[in-house]
Design a protein around this motif. Sequence first.
Motif, PDB file in Angstrom:
ATOM      1  N   ALA A 171       0.593  -1.483  -0.248  1.00  0.00           N
ATOM      2  CA  ALA A 171       0.421  -0.265  -0.480  1.00  0.00           C
ATOM      3  C   ALA A 171       0.877   1.312  -0.225  1.00  0.00           C
ATOM      4  N   ALA A 172       0.425   2.916  -0.723  1.00  0.00           N
ATOM      5  CA  ALA A 172       0.783   3.309  -0.605  1.00  0.00           C
ATOM      6  C   ALA A 172       1.287   4.085   0.245  1.00  0.00           C
ATOM      7  N   ASN A 173       0.453   4.132   1.608  1.00  0.00           N
ATOM      8  CA  ASN A 173       0.879   4.355   2.729  1.00  0.00           C
ATOM      9  C   ASN A 173       1.741   3.407   3.703  1.00  0.00           C
TER      10      ASN A 173
ATOM     11  N   PRO B  99       4.312   2.675   5.765  1.00  0.00           N
ATOM     12  CA  PRO B  99       5.169   3.028   6.405  1.00  0.00           C
ATOM     13  C   PRO B  99       7.149   3.274   6.222  1.00  0.00           C
ATOM     14  N   ARG B 100       6.669   2.199   5.981  1.00  0.00           N
ATOM     15  CA  ARG B 100       8.311   1.394   5.325  1.00  0.00           C
ATOM     16  C   ARG B 100       8.833   1.788   3.855  1.00  0.00           C
ATOM     17  N   TRP B 101       7.721   2.734   3.156  1.00  0.00           N
ATOM     18  CA  TRP B 101       8.384   3.198   1.839  1.00  0.00           C
ATOM     19  C   TRP B 101       9.276   4.895   2.117  1.00  0.00           C
ATOM     20  N   ASP B 102       8.771   5.255   3.516  1.00  0.00           N
ATOM     21  CA  ASP B 102       9.153   6.315   4.502  1.00  0.00           C
ATOM     22  C   ASP B 102      11.517   6.246   3.987  1.00  0.00           C
ATOM     23  N   HIS B 103      11.621   5.255   4.048  1.00  0.00           N
ATOM     24  CA  HIS B 103      13.152   4.625   4.153  1.00  0.00           C
ATOM     25  C   HIS B 103      13.662   4.230   2.178  1.00  0.00           C
ATOM     26  N   VAL B 104      12.859   3.915   2.200  1.00  0.00           N
ATOM     27  CA  VAL B 104      12.605   4.094   0.102  1.00  0.00           C
ATOM     28  C   VAL B 104      13.022   4.640  -0.472  1.00  0.00           C
ATOM     29  N   ALA B 105      12.183   5.887  -0.042  1.00  0.00           N
ATOM     30  CA  ALA B 105      12.164   7.344  -0.107  1.00  0.00           C
ATOM     31  C   ALA B 105      13.738   8.228   0.151  1.00  0.00           C
ATOM     32  N   HIS B 106      13.781   7.375   1.463  1.00  0.00           N
ATOM     33  CA  HIS B 106      15.424   8.528   2.200  1.00  0.00           C
ATOM     34  C   HIS B 106      16.216   8.516   1.312  1.00  0.00           C
ATOM     35  N   ASP B 107      16.335   6.663   0.802  1.00  0.00           N
ATOM     36  CA  ASP B 107      17.281   6.318   0.324  1.00  0.00           C
ATOM     37  C   ASP B 107      17.637   6.311  -1.287  1.00  0.00           C
ATOM     38  N   ILE B 108      16.673   6.909  -1.555  1.00  0.00           N
ATOM     39  CA  ILE B 108      16.350   7.433  -2.832  1.00  0.00           C
ATOM     40  C   ILE B 108      16.800   9.506  -3.627  1.00  0.00           C
ATOM     41  N   ALA B 109      15.891  10.045  -1.782  1.00  0.00           N
ATOM     42  CA  ALA B 109      16.607  11.068  -1.729  1.00  0.00           C
ATOM     43  C   ALA B 109      18.165  10.962  -1.478  1.00  0.00           C
ATOM     44  N   GLN B 110      18.632  10.120  -1.148  1.00  0.00           N
ATOM     45  CA  GLN B 110      19.936  10.251  -0.991  1.00  0.00           C
ATOM     46  C   GLN B 110      20.861  10.220  -1.317  1.00  0.00           C
TER      47      GLN B 110
ATOM     48  N   GLU C 236       3.261   8.490  -6.464  1.00  0.00           N
ATOM     49  CA  GLU C 236       3.235   9.229  -4.832  1.00  0.00           C
ATOM     50  C   GLU C 236       4.158   8.964  -3.674  1.00  0.00           C
ATOM     51  N   LEU C 237       5.281   7.660  -4.468  1.00  0.00           N
ATOM     52  CA  LEU C 237       6.781   7.826  -4.064  1.00  0.00           C
ATOM     53  C   LEU C 237       7.447   9.320  -4.688  1.00  0.00           C
ATOM     54  N   MET C 238       7.409   9.914  -5.782  1.00  0.00           N
ATOM     55  CA  MET C 238       8.087  10.745  -6.189  1.00  0.00           C
ATOM     56  C   MET C 238       7.719  12.141  -4.745  1.00  0.00           C
ATOM     57  N   ASP C 239       6.673  12.430  -4.549  1.00  0.00           N
ATOM     58  CA  ASP C 239       6.590  13.509  -4.049  1.00  0.00           C
ATOM     59  C   ASP C 239       7.219  12.775  -2.668  1.00  0.00           C
ATOM     60  N   ARG C 240       7.303  11.042  -1.852  1.00  0.00           N
ATOM     61  CA  ARG C 240       7.994  11.495  -0.965  1.00  0.00           C
ATOM     62  C   ARG C 240       9.014  11.761  -1.161  1.00  0.00           C
ATOM     63  N   VAL C 241      10.193  11.573  -2.460  1.00  0.00           N
ATOM     64  CA  VAL C 241      11.074  11.521  -2.650  1.00  0.00           C
ATOM     65  C   VAL C 241      11.541  12.739  -1.862  1.00  0.00           C
ATOM     66  N   ARG C 242      11.004  13.639  -3.207  1.00  0.00           N
ATOM     67  CA  ARG C 242      11.396  15.144  -3.076  1.00  0.00           C
ATOM     68  C   ARG C 242      11.117  16.299  -1.475  1.00  0.00           C
TER      69      ARG C 242
END
Length: 305
Positions: A208-210, A212-223, A249-255
């Motif tokens: 699911a898009a919501n 919370p584990r996607w936060d770690h993925v977004a963090h890593d891509i942003a790094q 929706e992951l792109m918004d988290r990465v930004r």
Amino acid sequence: MNAAPLLAGVELGGTKVFVLRARGREIFERETIATTTADETLPAAAAILHRWQAEEPFAALGIASFGPLRLDRTAPDFGHMLPTPKPGWVGADIFGALAGALPCPARIDTDVNGAALAEWRWGAGAQSSPPSDCLCYLTIGTGLGGGFAMQGRPMHGAMHPELGHIQIRRAPGDDFAGACPFHGDCIEGLVSGPALARRFGAPGDRIAANDPRWDHVAHDIAQLVGTLLLTTAARQILIGGGVGMGRPELMDRVRAKLLAQLNGYLPFVTPDSIAAIVRAPALGDQAGPLGAVALAWSALEGVPE
């Protein structure tokens, strides 16, 4: 009579190969071959090229291939596949098999460098204001790869970029060991499709898009994106591939993560500009095939490698 030159291209992927013909940048014919071993796949692709060449000679050929590749024209193994875990491909003479017998200029590069060049010529780079003099194309899917178009030329040095194996600073509390057989938690080992399946215990498209584990993925891509912006000052980072384009929706988290991580240090990366800097490819899933066409254009125009 159509004045646009007739070009040929080969997009050599890990599971399938597209052999295509284009007038200018418009692809009007393509044939698909399964990627098996080099001994089977390359002669099949070459046979299509020779049949088309006999029908109507093309002005140039572009080859956009998975890597790693030897791209130094002075090297004895120029155009060959370097050590790869893909069975039957180590040492394969890709350039020789596809371009060796054709009487036209030809260019070979990685698929991601080709896609970056296509986006620079016809996609996000051409549409930006001012037009991008440096952009990066990332693909996140089965693996993670990246290429650059800088002043209309792909980036080379001792090799081509191998962005998937950059190691980044992990998010606090993220204990996922990573999935890369070489480095464990390099960026490919953290966010590629197989890595997500191991991290989540299920394919990423089932999560699911919501979650919370996607936060770690977004963090890593942003790094990774922050590292690239800091080292290259690229005007745009385009994120494609199944993970990149399949999860808008992951792109918004990465930004959001990127802005927090940079903490205002890069003056050109702001809440107002970031959507134009970190974005999906304008050419969508055609960036890959058009990458082969862009390489053919570079060969035709004699753009330095």
